[in-house]
Design a protein around this motif. Structure first.
Motif, mmCIF file in Angstrom:
data_model
loop_
_atom_site.group_PDB
_atom_site.id
_atom_site.type_symbol
_atom_site.label_atom_id
_atom_site.label_comp_id
_atom_site.label_asym_id
_atom_site.label_seq_id
_atom_site.Cartn_x
_atom_site.Cartn_y
_atom_site.Cartn_z
ATOM 1 N N ARG A 333 0.857 -1.195 0.000
ATOM 2 C CA ARG A 333 0.000 0.000 0.000
ATOM 3 C C ARG A 333 0.885 1.233 0.000
ATOM 4 N NH1 ARG A 333 -4.112 1.077 4.835
ATOM 5 N NH2 ARG A 333 -2.216 1.583 5.989
ATOM 6 N N ASP A 336 0.228 5.895 3.697
ATOM 7 C CA ASP A 336 -1.061 6.276 4.293
ATOM 8 C C ASP A 336 -0.777 7.157 5.515
ATOM 9 O OD1 ASP A 336 -3.780 6.323 4.804
ATOM 10 O OD2 ASP A 336 -3.807 4.408 5.838
ATOM 11 N N ARG A 359 -4.924 13.514 4.627
ATOM 12 C CA ARG A 359 -4.277 12.247 4.962
ATOM 13 C C ARG A 359 -4.208 11.360 3.723
ATOM 14 N NH1 ARG A 359 -8.095 7.636 7.652
ATOM 15 N NH2 ARG A 359 -6.183 6.512 7.125
ATOM 16 N N GLU A 432 -12.393 2.250 1.484
ATOM 17 C CA GLU A 432 -12.373 2.617 2.901
ATOM 18 C C GLU A 432 -13.381 3.700 3.235
ATOM 19 O OE1 GLU A 432 -8.173 2.407 4.673
ATOM 20 O OE2 GLU A 432 -7.912 3.510 2.808
ATOM 21 N N ASP A 456 -11.382 1.932 8.385
ATOM 22 C CA ASP A 456 -11.811 3.264 7.983
ATOM 23 C C ASP A 456 -13.237 3.252 7.444
ATOM 24 O OD1 ASP A 456 -9.798 5.161 8.610
ATOM 25 O OD2 ASP A 456 -8.495 4.151 7.183
ATOM 26 N N ARG A 466 -12.200 6.097 14.993
ATOM 27 C CA ARG A 466 -11.723 4.755 15.355
ATOM 28 C C ARG A 466 -10.778 4.756 16.544
ATOM 29 N NH1 ARG A 466 -8.054 3.280 10.092
ATOM 30 N NH2 ARG A 466 -6.921 1.867 11.438
HETATM 31 MG MG MG Z 1 -7.378 2.647 6.466
#
Ligand code: MG
Ligand code: PEP
Length: 581
Positions: A333, A336, A359, A432, A456, A466
């Motif tokens: 990925r 992030d 983000r 997400e 997410d 979260r």
């Molecule tokens: Mg995530």
């Protein structure tokens, strides 16, 4: 003995003395100690004063060298305070006469002292900031280990913290941190995720655990049930030692599954992959019987690092994972960062609402040199390897197209420079956000694969932070809205022949496995320690059974009803499981 209940986020029992971190941002409550312990408190105080003095001397020296003597002289006042015998006597008097902890003595005496300054003429009143500074320094050295020390503890400890950033968790001493007890946080905060990945028992959402223990107190953590016990009696200690042994036995009982396929009783094969944050974890995925990496959270290269990773740092990390995986598939990925991961603590003006802010892919699209560095390293490292690239937090087609265009640009640059690189890397995206899930048919026509990030997805669909313990009970994967979104995405994947995996924490929670299989999930990616139990469940059911569970669940309209139903269904399939469904 004190028992506190929180949210168990990483299973296992741990027993060790407490180390308390990060006392800077919150009040120290009045705590009393037995008169015979006053000596111990005074020793701790003297040590903290000495460490603080040394720290200030170092600071004065480096400031003087780098900025100049005049600025460095501000530390003279700090040193003066720490040598002021009248002030030091006030601390020890409070400990001896009022039988309070040294933390409380420092906080109470210095707060009173600060008040005196505030009543003085302006030029002296400004000094109050220095008093607060000294208070923070002393408290940090008293109750906790400094951030640096978190990386190098001298003996086994359970860390008690108001909150830990993912960077702190990533950088802590893994040999000596046996457990975590944290005031803040929710089930899928990144601190919880890292603790789970490292196999460190953890309980979060405890509200005030740091105010109820003193460094050195014996602590028990039951990460399974979400219980923390401070200063346990002998009977309780003995009970938990037995529990710890049982857990280890249960974990070992699943070792025999390692080389067996994740196949249902009626012959349907499921892909069971692992999530990793650090390259070395790839070995745990394989040890636990995972057949590849379904999510490599590469931003952890930045967390805990002193400086920005170079292209070679990226390249070496990817190569390490590739070498460990020996031909198995790896989904990398792209960065992030943002929200609870790094950018806020370094920002000049922190965002008001970072989870809805700059983000993830948004941050990368604004920080192109950083993004391109990562992509360059990844394209170079993945020649001849089964590596796929995945973009996080895509919310609209424009972002996806921009990200894909940047990959093309970077590939062209590499081509022009004559540098060997991967030409046909599959490009996928995470689902997400509700926007991505609801528009999955359009996205499916532009990507090679999807991965559903339920952490997410739940946060943004249910409007529940979260990482916020105050709303943690509202954070649930069993909400019918979440299940419907997952179902939609799976259908789009089937319609457009785009593989779909699920890599949020829900995928590593065995209670949801049957339901997800029944909804059509054929690839799971989860934290390495969860792999054996998920495999055990897959091997204990038929696809027909799973489909029946999913059909029934989709007729319910409340999360509690759903949770109760799947718990009972799971217990029937795994009657001997240690897990507390
Ligand atoms: Mg995530
Ligand atoms: C998710 O959001 O479900 C996910 C897997 O990504 P992360 O937990 O790193 O945000």
């Amino acid at each position: 003995m004190k028992t506190k209940e929180g949210i168990g986020v990483s299973p296992g029992v741990a027993i060790a003395p407490a180390a308390i971190v990060d006392a800077e941002e919150f009040d120290i409550p009045e705590r009393h100690v037995a008169p015979e312990l006053s000596g111990r408190e005074i020793n701790r105080l003297e040590k903290a004063v000495e460490i603080s003095q040394n720290e200030i001397l170092d600071l004065r020296k480096s400031t003087s060298e780098q900025i100049g003597k005049e600025i460095a002289s501000i530390f003279d006042f700090h040193l003066g305070l720490l040598k002021d015998t009248t002030l030091l006597k006030k601390f020890t008097d409070a400990i001896n006469d009022d039988h309070v902890t040294s933390e409380y003595a420092v906080a109470a005496v210095l707060r009173a002292y600060a008040k005196e300054f505030l009543d003085m003429p302006q030029y002296l009143a400004d000094r109050v900031k220095d008093v607060y500074d000294i208070e923070k320094r002393l408290l940090r050295n008293l109750v906790g280990q400094s951030r640096q020390a978190l990386k190098h503890l001298e003996s086994d400890r359970i860390l008690l913290a108001h909150d830990l950033t993912p960077s702190q968790t990533a950088g802590m001493d893994r040999e000596h941190v046996l457990g975590l007890a944290i005031d803040a946080g929710g089930q899928t905060s990144h601190t919880a995720i890292v603790a789970k990945a490292l196999g460190i028992p953890a309980v979060v959402g405890l509200n005030s655990v740091t105010g109820e223990a003193t460094a050195g107190d014996m602590v028990i953590i039951d990460g399974h049930r979400g219980t923390v016990i401070i200063d346990p009696d002998e009977k309780t200690l003995a009970h938990y030692r037995v529990l710890a042994k049982q857990q280890v036995e249960f974990i070992h009982s699943l070792d025999s599954l390692k080389d067996l396929p994740a196949v249902t009783l009626d012959g349907h094969e499921i892909n069971l992959l692992g999530n990793i944050e650090f390259p070395a974890e790839a070995a745990s995925v394989i040890n636990k019987g995972g057949t590849g990496i379904g999510l490599y959270r590469t931003e952890f290269l930045y967390l805990g690092a002193e400086s920005e990773p170079t292209e070679e740092d990226h390249y070496n990390a990817y190569k390490e994972v590739i070498d460990l995986c020996k031909g198995r598939p790896i989904v990398v990925r792209t960065l992030d960062l943002g929200a609870d991961k790094q950018t806020q603590s370094r920002a000049r003006t922190p965002e008001r609402n970072p989870f809805l802010g700059c983000r993830s892919i948004r941050f990368c699209l604004q920080e192109l040199p950083m993004f391109k560095t990562q992509i360059r390293a990844l394209l170079r490292a993945s020649v001849d390897a089964d590596v796929r690239m995945m973009f996080p937090l895509i919310t609209n087609l424009r972002e996806l197209r921009q990200a894909k265009a940047i990959v093309r640009d970077v590939a062209e640059d590499l081509e022009e420079d004559g540098i060997e690189h991967r030409h046909d890397i599959p490009l996928g995206m995470m689902i997400e956000t509700p926007s991505a899930a609801l528009q999955c048919n359009a996205f499916a026509q532009e990507v090679d694969f999807f991965s559903i990030g339920t952490n997410d997805l739940i946060q943004y669909t249910l409007a529940v932070d979260r990482a916020n313990e105050k709303v943690a009970p509202l954070f649930t994967a069993a909400h019918p809205a979440i299940l419907r979104l997952i179902k939609e995405v799976i259908r789009a994947g089937q319609r457009y022949e785009v593989p779909v995996s699920l890599c949020g924490e829900m995928g590593g929670d065995v209670v949801f496995t049957m339901l997800l299989m029944g909804l059509g999930v054929t690839t799971f990616s989860c934290t390495p320690p969860a792999i054996p139990e998920i495999k055990q469940l897959i091997r204990s059911v038929t696809m027909e059974q799973a489909a029946k569970v999913a059909r029934r669940v989709m007729t319910f309209d409340g999360d509690q009803e759903i949770l109760n139903y799947i718990r009972v269904a799971t217990r029937k399939v795994l009657p001997d499981a240690y897990t507390n469904f």
